[in-house]
Design a protein around this motif. Sequence first.
Motif, mmCIF file in Angstrom:
data_model
loop_
_atom_site.group_PDB
_atom_site.id
_atom_site.type_symbol
_atom_site.label_atom_id
_atom_site.label_comp_id
_atom_site.label_asym_id
_atom_site.label_seq_id
_atom_site.Cartn_x
_atom_site.Cartn_y
_atom_site.Cartn_z
ATOM 1 N N ILE A 188 0.846 -1.194 0.000
ATOM 2 C CA ILE A 188 0.000 0.000 0.000
ATOM 3 C C ILE A 188 0.884 1.247 0.000
ATOM 4 N N TYR A 189 0.714 2.061 -1.006
ATOM 5 C CA TYR A 189 1.469 3.302 -1.119
ATOM 6 C C TYR A 189 0.524 4.492 -0.989
ATOM 7 N N LEU A 216 -2.691 3.749 -2.960
ATOM 8 C CA LEU A 216 -2.541 2.848 -4.097
ATOM 9 C C LEU A 216 -2.243 1.455 -3.552
ATOM 10 N N ILE A 217 -3.067 0.505 -3.935
ATOM 11 C CA ILE A 217 -2.910 -0.854 -3.428
ATOM 12 C C ILE A 217 -2.467 -1.758 -4.574
ATOM 13 N N ILE A 218 -1.332 -2.423 -4.391
ATOM 14 C CA ILE A 218 -0.818 -3.317 -5.425
ATOM 15 C C ILE A 218 -0.801 -4.730 -4.868
ATOM 16 N N LYS A 219 -1.492 -5.629 -5.534
ATOM 17 C CA LYS A 219 -1.565 -7.003 -5.049
ATOM 18 C C LYS A 219 -1.252 -7.967 -6.193
ATOM 19 N N ILE A 227 -4.527 -3.570 -9.112
ATOM 20 C CA ILE A 227 -3.996 -2.271 -8.701
ATOM 21 C C ILE A 227 -5.187 -1.349 -8.498
ATOM 22 N N ALA A 228 -5.364 -0.862 -7.263
ATOM 23 C CA ALA A 228 -6.514 -0.002 -6.990
ATOM 24 C C ALA A 228 -6.056 1.272 -6.294
ATOM 25 N N LEU A 251 4.785 8.168 -4.736
ATOM 26 C CA LEU A 251 4.306 7.049 -3.934
ATOM 27 C C LEU A 251 5.163 6.894 -2.680
ATOM 28 N N LYS A 252 4.480 6.665 -1.566
ATOM 29 C CA LYS A 252 5.214 6.463 -0.312
ATOM 30 C C LYS A 252 4.634 5.236 0.382
ATOM 31 N N LEU A 253 5.489 4.247 0.627
ATOM 32 C CA LEU A 253 5.002 2.970 1.179
ATOM 33 C C LEU A 253 4.512 3.141 2.613
ATOM 34 N N ILE A 254 3.281 2.662 2.880
ATOM 35 C CA ILE A 254 2.818 2.677 4.277
ATOM 36 C C ILE A 254 2.589 1.266 4.798
#
Lengths: 239, 246
Positions: free
Chosen positions: A79-80, A95-98, A107-108, A235-238
């Motif tokens: 999740i970014y 931004l969710i990358i799975k 990618i949502a 984008l920043k990873l959380i």
Amino acid sequence: MFLKIVPLWRKGLGELKNVIQINPPGPLLKKGGILFLSISFIIITGCSSPYKNLNKIEYSPDQIKNIPYALPFSEKTLIYKTNINFYKNDISGLLIIKKMDENIYRIALTTQFGLKIFDFGLDHGILNVKYCVEYLNKKLIINTFQNDFNLLLMQNKSESLYVINNSIKNQKIWQFASGKLSYNYIQNTDSEKIEIINLKKQNSEKISVGLQNYTDNIPKNITIEHRNIKLKMNLKLIQ
Amino acid sequence: MNRIYKMDCHPEFIEGWQIRFSKKNNNVLTKLNMKVIFFFSFLFLSGINNLYAQEDGFKQVQDINKAETELAKLSENTQSIQSKFVQEKHLSFLTENIISKGEFSFQSPNQLRWEYSEPFEYIIVFNDKNIYIKDENKISTFDTESNKMFAEINNMMIGSIQGDLFTDRERFDVKYYENANQYLLELDPKLPEMKSMLKTIKIYIDKSDISVAKIKMIESSDDYTSIDFTDKKLNQPIDNEKFNLK
């Protein structure tokens, strides 16, 4: 004149024969002509591919997993926190990358409040829209997202993989080539991380990605920038 | 569902019922009871009970007038709210929901502040026609006139909390449910723009103090966002500075 020079912007883009047309020089202009030709040649060579004189080795495409970059292979949901500047629009959210399977992703993007902005499937490089808010659901924008996510997740189709060592810049360049396009994953040989990704058409850069602060070969900060349209993503990873 | 009904029609099961009513054989009855228990537990676990009543034992409100009189208190009961919140985002392709937390303040008629603190920091303030966003120490200002999406979110949030939303019959179809502790209002948007974003908004209201306990926004894909309000402080003064970001 005997020399026909094409505009500056064409330099380095085409073959030499497209750039200069030589007619048989007259005796008076012979010396000067040759000198000018030599200078032009030096300038043109200087403008051509920066990787041209570097040691380039062809690798088998299955070496892709040796690239120190785990984003496309992570089994975790990433999740970014994301900001998108698109012309005058600012869009911010998560931004969710799975990774769903090999070469298949979801990618949502949702707002901070949770409402979805878009929800894409990416299947072997083809982006399909599950949901997208109306103002972004335009062919041009969707294609742009497809290019960006393919670059980020190494989903581009390519015929060959080369490794180029640029010892002066401390770079090891993993280059996927496909016709006029090249996808470059540039590793800093000191940090051993992929710090730059770019998409080039011939030698002009179309998309440039900066990656920083790695943990387990996953970058925490990513900046995606387009050269020919006003689009920038931070984008920043959380998670 | 078909699968479940198949179970219902299992030959042994039907036979069991016949025995139960015709022969009244005690042994078989015990056996049958086990099956009935099993069957209903299965229904319960599979969520089929939703067909008969709303989740968590919610049933349709019988006395609508009484409920409406009660709910009309919502706006005066909540002239101001300060509360913590937990937001859960459900996406069908994820096994775990995305959870974020923060604090919420509301001052009637139109000041609203959402402050997210986990897992990211983000503040959004609606103050009359102005919107302030603080994102990583950068403050941006918009107005609701130019940003329709934010205007809609603002209307929806304030409308949910103050109760204007469920009296707005032009924009929503409203259904009333209740259980022992809460009212549940189900709002189905009527307007196309809203419909494309949301299928249903569920608003849970505590009966004890007639204030909103939870809002659940369900998208057409059945993905949802739910926001739970906890540690509510009602009608206590809020520093006006909370609604200005500088």
